[in-house]
Design an enzyme around this catalytic site. Structure first.
Site, PDB file in Angstrom:
ATOM      1  N   CYS A 172       0.835  -1.208   0.000  1.00  0.00           N
ATOM      2  CA  CYS A 172       0.000   0.000   0.000  1.00  0.00           C
ATOM      3  C   CYS A 172       0.867   1.256   0.000  1.00  0.00           C
ATOM      4  O   CYS A 172       1.320   1.706   1.057  1.00  0.00           O
ATOM      5  CB  CYS A 172      -0.942   0.004   1.192  1.00  0.00           C
ATOM      6  SG  CYS A 172      -1.961   1.484   1.263  1.00  0.00           S
ATOM      7  N   CYS A 176      -0.534   4.169   2.064  1.00  0.00           N
ATOM      8  CA  CYS A 176      -0.395   4.042   3.527  1.00  0.00           C
ATOM      9  C   CYS A 176       1.041   4.314   3.961  1.00  0.00           C
ATOM     10  O   CYS A 176       1.282   4.943   4.977  1.00  0.00           O
ATOM     11  CB  CYS A 176      -0.732   2.633   4.003  1.00  0.00           C
ATOM     12  SG  CYS A 176      -2.093   1.863   3.183  1.00  0.00           S
ATOM     13  N   ASP A 177       1.994   3.774   3.213  1.00  0.00           N
ATOM     14  CA  ASP A 177       3.371   3.738   3.719  1.00  0.00           C
ATOM     15  C   ASP A 177       4.368   4.588   2.927  1.00  0.00           C
ATOM     16  O   ASP A 177       5.481   4.819   3.406  1.00  0.00           O
ATOM     17  CB  ASP A 177       3.877   2.274   3.701  1.00  0.00           C
ATOM     18  CG  ASP A 177       2.993   1.367   4.556  1.00  0.00           C
ATOM     19  OD1 ASP A 177       2.486   1.852   5.586  1.00  0.00           O
ATOM     20  OD2 ASP A 177       2.800   0.199   4.192  1.00  0.00           O
TER      21      ASP A 177
END
Ligand code: NAP
Length: 353
Positions: A172, A175-176
């Site tokens: 992701c 997200c990261d």
């Protein structure tokens, strides 16, 4: 807290399909209860946190009704302050996936939907009322169920990928990708579809170079997305190439990758601080334990043409959990609406509603 209740309609899942189903069902006075998923590290790693896959994406350009524009004031007015404060500030462009999902959730709440932030781990569809078993314990009885649990990201299954998950390996980018460890560093993205290109383009904002690694000689992504990857000076595409091993050490985590050609025996080592997998998805149907008919790829089978009925009467399915063809936010929302209408008609025929 153990939940035990008797419900008319339970919706499992909280992506566009789940919230659209909830909005329609609540408006039809079915008092739907949504199990939106639990907030756990396990769900974070498997991409099954509440609000689904769209909450893991950046800007959404193709959801009808949300053109580019400053939606900040609208978000401020539409969402409760407590949830708004948990979100990233609006970037002043089009709507983002997390924003769209919060708006859908709020719309369902406004209509009277009740929500429990937990997973359904097991179901019993062998008799009515159906029984659902939440992770916090107890049993929920439901006259009718809509399964809208979506799909989650695939992994390659390499031991080195597993070893460096959370230490440079992720599925992701949104997200990261902004973590300090990736800033101005080379990064590898694996895959050739729209997700891979979207992740690569997003990561190119932070990384020094993005190596897009694809096993074929052409991208599968839509033309407009593929062109973006080709045009981005920070993205280098490695065709006919697969990820053979993630390289790293205990102190730094990921330090590189070894690529293996898919057409000859050659290999290549690239320096990289991160590896992002974007190689498709698997439907979240494991918890059904074979009680609904699934396709060979484990998607729920829709039993009737242009209806959301499953092989168990009174259980309907909506969104990516039953759709391996369109897999778009708007088509998921569409089948979510259909499932609520199907559920309403079925309940009316049973004399339950
Ligand atoms: P996808 O279209 O199924 O693409 C998956 C990619 O991963 C393919 O290129 C595939 O290679 C590759 N792949 C699969 N297994 C692999 C393996 N074991 N090793 C190496 N590569 C592997 O999945 P997606 O990109 O997640 O997209 C899913 C759906 O969401 C699509 O309908 C897409 O249009 C949609 N989507 C749309 C947008 C947008 O419009 N903005 C953004 C994201 C997703 P092959 O090409 O060889 O099969």
């Amino acid at each position: 807290m153990a939940a035990s209740s008797k419900e008319t309609l339970v919706i499992i899942g909280s992506g566009p399909a789940g919230w659209s189903a909830a909005t329609y069902a609540a408006r039809a006075q079915l008092k739907p209860l949504v199990y939106e998923g639990a907030i756990t590290e396990k769900n974070r790693m498997s991409g099954t946190l509440p609000l689904g896959q769209l909450a893991l994406t950046s800007e959404v350009e193709n959801y009808a009704g949300f053109p580019h524009g400053n939606l900040g004031a609208f978000l401020d007015s539409a969402l409760p302050a407590a949830r708004r404060q948990m979100m990233a500030p609006h970037a002043g462009e089009g709507v983002t996936g997390p924003e769209l999902m919060e708006l859908m959730r709020q719309q369902a709440v406004n209509m009277g939907t009740r929500i429990i932030t937990d997973d359904i781990l097991k179901v019993d569809f062998s008799q009515r009322p159906f029984k659902l078993f939440p992770s916090e314990g107890g049993v929920v009885e439901a006259a009718c169920v809509i399964v809208a649990t979506g799909a989650s990201a695939n992994w390659l299954g390499l031991p080195s990928e597993e070893k460096y998950k959370n230490r440079g390996v992720s599925a992701c980018a949104v997200c990261d990708g902004a973590l300090p460890r990736f800033r101005n560093q080379p990064i590898v993205v694996v895959g050739g579809g729209d997700s891979a290109v979207e992740e690569a383009t997003y990561l190119a904002k932070f990384a020094s170079t993005v190596h897009l690694v694809h096993r074929r000689d052409a991208l599968r992504a839509s033309k407009i997305m593929a062109q973006r990857a080709h045009d981005d000076p920070k993205i280098r595409i490695h065709f006919n190439s697969g990820l053979a091993e993630v390289l790293g050490d205990d102190a730094k985590g990921v330090t590189g990758v070894r690529l293996q050609s898919t057409v000859d025996a050659s290999t290549e080592v690239l320096e990289a601080a991160g590896v992002f997998l974007a190689i498709g998805h698997t439907p979240n149907t494991g918890f059904l334990d074979g009680q609904l008919e699934l396709t060979p790829k484990k998607y729920i089978v829709w039993k009737k043409h242009f209806r959301t009925d499953t092989t168990v009467e009174g259980v309907f399915a909506a969104g990516d959990v039953a759709d391996d063809y369109y897999r778009q936010a708007i088509s998921a929302a569409g089948t979510g609406c259909m499932s609520a209408l199907d559920a309403e008609r079925w309940l009316a025929a049973q004399g339950t509603h």
